[in-house]
Design an enzyme around this catalytic site. Structure first.
Site, PDB file in Angstrom:
ATOM      1  CE  LYS A  53      -3.884  -2.335   2.144  1.00 33.69           C
ATOM      2  NZ  LYS A  53      -4.530  -2.794   3.377  1.00 33.69           N
ATOM      3  CD  GLN A  73      -3.513  -4.489   6.531  1.00 31.60           C
ATOM      4  OE1 GLN A  73      -3.383  -3.491   5.842  1.00 31.60           O
ATOM      5  NE2 GLN A  73      -4.143  -5.565   6.100  1.00 31.60           N
ATOM      6  CG  ASP A  93      -9.794  -0.162   4.660  1.00 33.10           C
ATOM      7  OD1 ASP A  93      -9.469  -0.389   3.485  1.00 33.10           O
ATOM      8  OD2 ASP A  93      -9.160  -0.581   5.643  1.00 33.10           O
TER       9      ASP A  93
END
Ligand code: NAP
Length: 285
Positions: free
Chosen positions: A53, A97, A120
């Site tokens: 990422k 995460q 997200d």
């Protein structure tokens, strides 16, 4: 029939080229999109996702910050870090995460992220907005899947879609997004009876189970579009999907490979959401 491959890798490259230009334009107006990532612990898979990422952010010119914290961090300490990022003007997207260690509530962490920085798309506010067809950050993997299907000009309206898997991050939202596109959506899961009969009705079959080679050609209708979300390692340690690719490509009209399919699009949509967030937050002042 030999299916046409829908390459997520290629589509991701095209989209990232466009994003680079857009980021340059934003920078010329004094705006640098910023993404903050918090990684708890040292899980190798999570470390690798986060690295990828960061590399992708760098490639398109997005500022990225990684906070690697010890697995022993308390929930309160993590929530405090999120609070600081919620208030930071130079950060437009926040990503924690997953998975998190068992002593930290994923629900509490997701809900602590300001929905306007939830790139997200996991916050219940964004999930609710997506369900009701309002403007929202769409979850990256499902969003990427829809973009892949559309990139080939494949009709969604009125199509029979079967989604195998009903997780909150892939199965459920991809079905919802395809429903929003006027497809007729059916879900299969671990308690589904006669699954083969159901998957064989699909014009578009999305498989997100997490079991190597779970779907063979017998589950697929001739001419179906097959989207394989699964990422598994086979006995030789190679990455494979949930679908038996070599068999399925002889039956399907379009198919996504693993690797090089859905995976690259997931990160691409994360970058996209971060850019959108930067534009929105800046326009709100
Ligand atoms: P998950 O949370 O483990 O969910 C798996 C789903 O599969 C569940 O809904 C489960 O049903 C269903 N399932 C399990 N066994 C089944 C069976 N025998 N028959 C029918 N359904 C069955 O997994 P996930 O997070 O959705 O991820 C799925 C796969 O996609 C994994 O391989 C993951 O690594 C991959 N993935 C890839 C990306 C990417 O960017 N490429 C992103 C996210 C995930 P129940 O609900 O009934 O238990």
């Amino acid at each position: 029939m030999t299916a046409t491959i829908i390459s997520g890798k290629e589509l991701a490259r095209e989209k990232r080229e466009q994003m680079k230009i857009e980021v340059e334009q934003l920078k010329s107006q004094g705006i640098v999109p910023g993404l903050a990532v918090i990684l708890v612990g040292e899980d190798p898979a999570s470390q690798s996702y986060v690295k990828s990422k960061q590399k992708s952010c760098y490639e398109v010119g997005i500022h990225s910050e990684l906070d690697e914290v010890s697995v022993s961090i308390t929930e309160d300490e993590l929530l405090h870090k999120i609070d600081v990022l919620n208030k930071a003007d130079h950060i437009h997207g926040i990503l924690v995460q997953l998975p998190l260690p068992s002593h930290i509530s994923e629900k509490a962490v997701i809900e602590a992220i300001n929905p306007s920085k939830d790139v997200d798309g996991f916050h219940p506010i964004n999930v609710g907005r997506m369900m009701t067809g309002q403007e929202a950050f769409l979850p990256c993997t499902p969003y990427g899947i829809v973009e892949m299907i559309k990139s080939k000009g494949i009709e969604l309206e009125g199509q029979q879609v079967v989604v195998v898997g009903r997780s909150n991050i892939v199965g459920k939202p991809v079905g919802q997004l395809l429903l929003n596109e006027n497809a007729t959506v059916t879900y299969c899961h671990s308690r589904t009876k006669n699954m083969k009969q159901i998957t064989r009705t699909a014009d578009i079959l999305v498989v997100a189970v997490g079991k190597a080679h779970f779907i063979n050609k017998e589950y697929i209708k001739e001419g179906a579009v097959v989207i394989d979300v699964g990422v598994n390692r086979n006995e030789e340690g190679k990455l494979v999907g949930d679908v038996v690719f070599d068999e399925a490509k002889e039956v399907a009209s379009y198919i996504t490979p693993v690797p090089g399919g859905v995976g690259p699009m997931t990160i691409t949509m994360l970058l996209y959401n971060t850019i959108v967030s930067a534009k929105r937050l800046v326009s709100k002042g």
